[in-house]
Enzyme design. Structure first.
Site, PDB file in Angstrom:
ATOM      1  N   ASP A 333       0.786  -1.232   0.000  1.00 17.54           N
ATOM      2  CA  ASP A 333       0.000   0.000   0.000  1.00 17.54           C
ATOM      3  C   ASP A 333       0.822   1.288   0.000  1.00 17.54           C
ATOM      4  O   ASP A 333       0.375   2.302  -0.525  1.00 17.54           O
ATOM      5  CB  ASP A 333      -0.981   0.001   1.180  1.00 17.54           C
ATOM      6  CG  ASP A 333      -2.183  -0.903   0.911  1.00 17.54           C
ATOM      7  OD1 ASP A 333      -2.348  -1.349  -0.245  1.00 17.54           O
ATOM      8  OD2 ASP A 333      -2.953  -1.163   1.845  1.00 17.54           O
ATOM      9  N   TYR A 420     -10.016  -0.739   2.966  1.00 14.42           N
ATOM     10  CA  TYR A 420      -9.529  -0.739   4.348  1.00 14.42           C
ATOM     11  C   TYR A 420      -9.176   0.641   4.862  1.00 14.42           C
ATOM     12  O   TYR A 420      -8.598   1.440   4.154  1.00 14.42           O
ATOM     13  CB  TYR A 420      -8.276  -1.605   4.468  1.00 14.42           C
ATOM     14  CG  TYR A 420      -8.582  -3.012   4.915  1.00 14.42           C
ATOM     15  CD1 TYR A 420      -9.059  -3.240   6.196  1.00 14.42           C
ATOM     16  CD2 TYR A 420      -8.412  -4.086   4.080  1.00 14.42           C
ATOM     17  CE1 TYR A 420      -9.358  -4.530   6.613  1.00 14.42           C
ATOM     18  CE2 TYR A 420      -8.705  -5.376   4.485  1.00 14.42           C
ATOM     19  CZ  TYR A 420      -9.184  -5.593   5.754  1.00 14.42           C
ATOM     20  OH  TYR A 420      -9.468  -6.846   6.168  1.00 14.42           O
ATOM     21  N   HIS A 636      -5.354 -12.222   9.167  1.00 13.04           N
ATOM     22  CA  HIS A 636      -6.783 -11.926   9.236  1.00 13.04           C
ATOM     23  C   HIS A 636      -7.621 -13.086   8.695  1.00 13.04           C
ATOM     24  O   HIS A 636      -7.686 -13.296   7.494  1.00 13.04           O
ATOM     25  CB  HIS A 636      -7.079 -10.625   8.476  1.00 13.04           C
ATOM     26  CG  HIS A 636      -8.405 -10.037   8.845  1.00 13.04           C
ATOM     27  ND1 HIS A 636      -8.765  -8.752   8.503  1.00 13.04           N
ATOM     28  CD2 HIS A 636      -9.465 -10.544   9.514  1.00 13.04           C
ATOM     29  CE1 HIS A 636      -9.988  -8.517   8.958  1.00 13.04           C
ATOM     30  NE2 HIS A 636     -10.432  -9.582   9.565  1.00 13.04           N
TER      31      HIS A 636
HETATM   32 CU   LIG Z   1      -7.822  -7.612   7.151  1.00 13.69          CU
END
Ligand SMILES: [Cu+2]
Ligand SMILES: *[C@@H]1O[C@H](CO)[C@@H](O)[C@H](O)[C@H]1NC(C)=O
Ligand SMILES: *[C@@H]1O[C@H](CO)[C@@H](O)[C@H](O)[C@H]1NC(C)=O
Ligand SMILES: *[C@@H]1O[C@H](CO)[C@@H](O)[C@H](O)[C@H]1NC(C)=O
Length: 684
Positions: A333, A420, A636
């Protein structure tokens, strides 16, 4: 220039004259003030709107056609120069020229330009010929997502699914690298339904692959393999005004009221608060950068240096579905999307408390013009925790109770890359601790499936069924922090203290074992590659040249987050590119060029310019200016509560003084005064 140690009357006179001329210059120069630094400006202050405009003019002067700006940032001054500047008194500060570093593409060729904002010249203009491409611009993403909506085969696919084209929106995804020898600037575009919801990410139109060539700005690959039902809009709305009762639980409010005013002083981007002094910068790629944080030592009567520079160097988010539609989702990112240019305006009162102070920032748009980011980050004081306490019930006929309330200073930003939201906090405590917290919110990346209940799952789905027709795909978030600690000076060492069991064999104790410590100063980069959690240990950056009065090295120790290692094989392509996650902690000698742990050019990088490669030099790190790199991760495995929007999921770590102070540094710090809200007379 004059230095602080040469306070001769002549120099004083000279400096006063210079100041006088300087102020005249400021007063008379009006609009051309872009390269004039007011005496209060810090050399690390982010580029201003005017400076970005000036950079654009300078660069366009040489490259007037076919140019796009991918990075425009402050070329931070040399560390020795900056340290000299910082240690000089106000009127004797050495002049530090403002320079900018620019990555631009001219006719699809990547240029690295160094610009002097004072002489208004291009100091150098080099062509990048290696692999990897610069950060995507926001504008080219905006263009790319419009392409499918005018593309015949896509319109056909939408029709075939019985969907309304006017309700389709698309988003850009970087493609990664999977061993190809030839790379072109391309991205994948995926589309979603905004019909009856704004929660687009949970309504993907799956089964379609769209590849866009960014230089041609055209779709170069398209296929429609299989139709999966688009998950419904039901229960996906998250905006308060669209929620239906019952609401709850009811949360009660708190009045915010600071009769003594805020405890911090802000001067440009420099903040002084309690015993801390620090500079908060902004960079289009890194986001918030904390620099030159020092803490005042009450006993030594001086400010002591702690952190020269700290920021998030990269964020690696690999998804774990290897199918044709998902395998490429292995995002970086910071390098691909720009962590700083993906920062979003903070929502006053909700993202930051009422007494927060906000800062605006500017980054360069694709055409080089300044783009305003309002309320880009905030600074506030946080109350409510205990600083330290004790109840002494062991003295007969007496109860001693001493409890001190903590106030800390928080610098907060929110980075939203697509679905996100990353909430990033830097918290400074009067005790000298720095707590770094990352919290995730926003939406899961959802894969549409023809499954409504877990019982219907026949094959591996690579995620959790979080709602009907919706699988939240497994993934990780790995943040790597660049932490250039300078504990009481640059020359520092990295010490690993193992906690080891000792067996009692000589009958000297009734115990069979105990534990003790064994410290080791790590001398080389190879020794300082650390995987946490294998044996108990404490890690600290110390100044081996400075001791406390009773002989301990002054230092700061790392209190890690819960341990999260990458699970992929090290030879898998995404892991080669994200090799900086192979260890939790790395230590390197300071090098001005080693800023980005995943490399300078991360889009489609091949792992040739990562922290893992740099450290192969195995340089000396003992009693040197060193940088600690620390990886914080979250594996996650999505769950139903993450849908339709995730409550904050947090992780964090602490940098804590360890034998840095002579004793508890907040022993004499009194609790803040408490105030009762003024009671208003009853109205009749
Ligand atoms: Cu996540
Ligand atoms: C700019 O790009 C266009 C299209 O690729 C090309 O025809 C033109 O020659 C380029 N201009 C310059 C100044 O290089
Ligand atoms: C498609 O969406 C547009 C925009 O929301 C709406 O005006 C139109 O009525 C929709 N068409 C159909 C057939 O539902
Ligand atoms: C600091 O303490 C260590 C260990 O006791 C000692 O070897 C060293 O000489 C001391 N250094 C200084 C600068 O006082």
């Amino acid at each position: 220039m004059a230095s602080s140690t040469m306070r001769t009357p002549i120099l004083m006179l000279f400096s006063l004259l210079a100041l006088f001329l300087f102020s005249l210059n400021v007063a008379s120069s009006g609009s051309s003030s872009s390269n004039i630094r007011t005496p209060l400006q810090h050399p690390l202050d982010p580029l201003t709107k005017e400076e970005i405009t000036l950079i654009r003019t300078i660069v366009l002067n040489k490259h007037p056609k076919n140019i796009t700006f991918h990075y425009v940032g402050l070329d931070d001054p040399d560390k020795p120069t900056l340290l000299k500047w910082a240690s000089s008194s106000l009127h004797f500060k050495p002049h530090i020229p403002r320079q900018a570093f620019v990555i631009a593409m001219v006719n699809s060729v990547t240029h690295e330009l160094l610009i002097s904002l004072e002489t208004k010249q291009i100091l150098s203009d080099n062509i990048h010929s290696g692999v990897g491409f610069p950060t995507l611009t926001v504008d080219e993403q905006t263009e790319a997502i419009m392409l499918p909506l005018k593309y015949g085969p896509f319109i056909e696919s939408v029709k075939k699914r019985g969907l309304n084209l006017s309700e389709v929106v698309c988003s850009v995804f970087t493609v990664g690298w999977y061993g190809e020898t030839k790379s072109e600037r391309k991205v994948r575009v995926e589309c979603f339904m905004k019909e009856e919801t704004v929660n687009i990410y949970v309504r993907p139109i799956n089964g379609i692959a769209i590849v866009v060539h960014l230089e041609k700005m055209a779709i170069i690959e398209y296929h429609d393999r299989n139709i999966e039902p688009v998950p419904t809009a039901e229960n996906t709305e998250y905006r308060a005004e669209y929620q239906k009762p019952p609401f709850g639980p009811k949360l009660h409010g708190l009045a915010s009221f600071q009769p003594e005013g805020p405890g911090f002083k802000i001067n440009g981007h420099t903040i002084s608060w309690a015993n801390w002094n620090l500079h908060v910068g902004y960079d289009a790629r890194a986001g918030v950068i904390i620099s030159m944080a020092s803490i005042y030592d009450l006993e030594k009567h001086k400010a002591r240096r702690v952190l020269y520079r700290g920021y998030i160097s990269e964020l690696f988010v690999p998804y774990q579905d290897p199918s044709d539609e998902w395998y490429y989702k292995t995002f970086f990112d910071a390098g691909e999307f720009g962590f700083g240019q993906s920062m979003v305006s903070m929502e006053p009162l909700h993202d930051c408390p009422p007494h927060a102070q906000f800062f605006d920032s500017y980054f360069a748009a694709r055409d080089g013009s300044p783009s305003l980011l309002e309320n880009a980050f905030c600074v506030f004081e946080q109350h409510g925790n205990i600083m330290w306490r004790h109840t002494e019930a062991g003295i007969p006929d007496q109860t001693i109770r001493e409890a001190r309330t903590e106030v800390s200073l928080v610098v907060r930003m929110v980075v939203t890359v697509g679905n996100y939201d990353n909430v990033v906090d830097w918290e400074f405590k009067p005790s000298g601790s720095i707590k770094l917290q990352i919290s995730l919110s926003g939406m899961l990346e959802i894969k549409a499936v023809d499954i409504k209940h877990k019982d219907e799952i026949k094959e591996e789905q690579h995620g959790t069924l979080v709602s009907g027709n919706s699988v939240g795909v497994y993934h990780d978030h790995f943040y790597i922090y660049h932490l250039d600690l300078d504990i009481d000076g640059e020359e520092n060492s990295f010490v690993k203290t193992g906690l080891k069991a000792v067996r009692v064999t000589d009958g000297s104790s009734k115990r069979k074992s105990y534990w003790t410590t064994e410290s080791q100063t790590l001398k080389k980069e190879s020794e300082a590659k650390i995987k946490l959690g294998q044996s108990p240990s404490e890690l600290a950056v110390v100044n081996p040249n400075k001791n406390t009065s009773i002989g301990n090295h002054v230092g700061y120790r790392l209190l890690p987050a819960s341990v999260t290692h990458p699970i992929l094989y090290e030879d898998d392509y995404p892991q080669v590119r994200g090799a900086f996650t192979n260890y939790d902690v790395w230590v390197t000698p300071y090098s001005r060029n080693e800023k980005w742990a995943g490399g300078l050019y991360v889009d489609q990088s091949r792992g040739q310019d990562t922290l893992a490669i740099w450290t192969k030099q195995n340089r000396n790190i003992e009693n040197k200016d060193i940088v600690m790199w620390y990886v914080v991760g979250i594996h996650h495995v999505p769950c139903q509560e993450d849908f339709p929007i995730m409550p904050l999921l947090s992780t964090g770590f602490e940098l804590r003084p360890t034998n840095f102070f002579e004793r508890n540094p907040v022993l004499k710090t009194l609790s803040p005064k408490t105030f009762k809200m003024p009671v208003c007379p009853k109205q009749n």
